[in-house]
Design a protein around this motif. Sequence first.
Motif, PDB file in Angstrom:
ATOM      1  N   ARG A  94       0.993  -1.637   0.087  1.00 42.80           N
ATOM      2  CA  ARG A  94      -0.242  -0.204  -0.339  1.00 42.80           C
ATOM      3  C   ARG A  94       1.107   1.130  -0.443  1.00 42.80           C
ATOM      4  O   ARG A  94       0.971   2.300  -0.405  1.00 42.80           O
ATOM      5  CB  ARG A  94      -0.799  -0.248   1.415  1.00 42.80           C
TER       6      ARG A  94
ATOM      7  N   LYS B  47      -3.746  -2.757   7.775  1.00 41.47           N
ATOM      8  CA  LYS B  47      -4.963  -2.582   6.971  1.00 41.47           C
ATOM      9  C   LYS B  47      -6.161  -2.740   5.981  1.00 41.47           C
ATOM     10  O   LYS B  47      -6.713  -2.714   6.569  1.00 41.47           O
ATOM     11  CB  LYS B  47      -4.852  -0.793   8.083  1.00 41.47           C
ATOM     12  N   ASN B  48      -4.846  -2.926   5.343  1.00 42.11           N
ATOM     13  CA  ASN B  48      -4.483  -3.028   3.899  1.00 42.11           C
ATOM     14  C   ASN B  48      -5.767  -2.464   3.417  1.00 42.11           C
ATOM     15  O   ASN B  48      -6.952  -2.907   2.580  1.00 42.11           O
ATOM     16  CB  ASN B  48      -5.961  -4.191   3.823  1.00 42.11           C
ATOM     17  N   ARG B  49      -5.989  -0.937   3.417  1.00 42.62           N
ATOM     18  CA  ARG B  49      -6.976   0.195   2.873  1.00 42.62           C
ATOM     19  C   ARG B  49      -5.686   0.400   0.950  1.00 42.62           C
ATOM     20  O   ARG B  49      -4.772   0.438   1.382  1.00 42.62           O
ATOM     21  CB  ARG B  49      -6.311   2.052   3.482  1.00 42.62           C
ATOM     22  N   PRO B  50      -7.166   0.901   0.892  1.00 36.43           N
ATOM     23  CA  PRO B  50      -6.591   1.895  -0.487  1.00 36.43           C
ATOM     24  C   PRO B  50      -5.603   2.318  -0.958  1.00 36.43           C
ATOM     25  O   PRO B  50      -5.448   3.468   0.382  1.00 36.43           O
ATOM     26  CB  PRO B  50      -7.183   1.682  -1.765  1.00 36.43           C
ATOM     27  N   THR B  51      -4.574   2.513  -1.879  1.00 38.87           N
ATOM     28  CA  THR B  51      -3.845   3.615  -2.398  1.00 38.87           C
ATOM     29  C   THR B  51      -4.138   4.431  -2.493  1.00 38.87           C
ATOM     30  O   THR B  51      -3.773   5.857  -1.774  1.00 38.87           O
ATOM     31  CB  THR B  51      -2.542   3.101  -2.794  1.00 38.87           C
TER      32      THR B  51
ATOM     33  N   ILE C 209      -8.512   6.476  -3.483  1.00 39.86           N
ATOM     34  CA  ILE C 209      -9.943   5.999  -4.025  1.00 39.86           C
ATOM     35  C   ILE C 209     -10.509   6.696  -5.190  1.00 39.86           C
ATOM     36  O   ILE C 209     -10.440   8.259  -5.286  1.00 39.86           O
ATOM     37  CB  ILE C 209     -11.242   6.351  -3.174  1.00 39.86           C
TER      38      ILE C 209
END
Length: 314
Positions: free
Chosen positions: A172, A300-304, A306
Motif C-alpha cells: 500500500r 490495515k490493507n486500505r486502498p492506496t 479512491i
Amino acid sequence: MISIVIPIYNEQENIPALYKRLTEASPLWKESYEIIVVDDGSFDNSLNLLLEISKKDKQVKVLKLSRNFGHQAAITAGMHAATGDAVIIMDGDLQDPPEELPRFLEKWREGYQVVYAIRTKRKEAIHKRFGYWLFYRFLAMISDIDIPLDSGDFCVMDRVVVDAMNKQLTERIRFVRGLRAYAGFKQIGVKYERAERAAGEPKYTFRKLINLAFDGLLDYSVFPLRVASYFGFIISLFSFSAGIFLIIHRIVDFKLLGYSPSDVPGMASLGIGIFFLGGLTIMFLGIIGNYIGRIYFEVKNRPTYIVEKFYNND
Ligand code: UDP
Ligand code: MG
C-alpha cells in the motif's frame, strides 16, 4: 498503443502548455496514445481545464481521485488505469519535457522493458539539490536492491512490468521508483536535463518530501533496524568492559582523575551511563516504531487511493 500517466495537483498554470507540448510532440512517436491525467484532489481550476480538454480530445482521460492522496498514490492509480503496451510516467509541471519521449520510446522499441530517466542537471535551489544528492546516495548504500542514482519517476515501462507492479507488488505504501527497480526486467537509464517547473509552486511540501524519503529508506532496507542491533552489541561490550574496570578500580582503590573510589561515590559515571543508554533506547524504539507503523498500515490493507470518477473511459 502507449499510455501517458500524469499526476496533477493544482497545476492550472501548466495544463494548457502541457497539453499543447504533448500534442505537438505526439507525431514524433508512431504509436497511438492515451493520456491519463490523474487529478489528485486539486482544488484550483485544474479539473475544469482537464475536463474541457477531454471533451474535445478523446485521447485524454481524466481519473479523478476522491481527495489528495499524494504523488505516488496518483501514479499508482494511473498505472492501474493505463491500458497501453507501454506506460509513461511524467510530472505535470513540464519538468519532464514531452519532447524527450521519442528518445525514451526508441529504447523501449529496442527491447528495454524499463527506460528510466536520469537527471543530469537539476535547476533547483542548492539545499534541495544537496538533499536529493544525499538521499539517493544514502538510499543506495543501505537498501537491499539497486535503486539507480538520480532516477525519478519519469520513465517508460513495458506492459509486463506494469502488470507485475500492479498485480504482484501490491503493497500500500508506494515508493514507485523503488518498486520499479525491484520489479527487475531489462532496464536502462537515459540521461536528460530536468527542466525547471514551468509555472506555479512545487506541490511537494517539505513534509511530503521528507515522508517520501522515509518511505524510500524504510521500504527497501532493514538497515536501520540492524543499526540498532550493532549499536546495542557495541555498547553492551563497552559497558561490560567498563563495569569490569569499575569493579577492579573499586577493589584496588587507586587514584584516578583526582579521586579514588573509596572517598567519592561514582555519581557522575552512573548518571552519564543512565542518560546515554536512555537516549539510545528511545532512539532505537523510534526506529522500531517506524517499522511497526508501516506494518500497521500494510495490515490495515486500505486502498492506496479512491477513484471518484473516470472521465472518457470507454
Ligand atoms: N503531485 C500530486 N499530488 C501531490 C503532490 C504533487 O499529484 O500531492 C503532482 C504535481 O502536480 C506534479 C508532480 O506530482 O505534477 C510532481 O510534483 P512537484 O512538481 O511538486 O514535485 P517536484 O518536482 O518538486 O519533486
Ligand atoms: Mg516538479
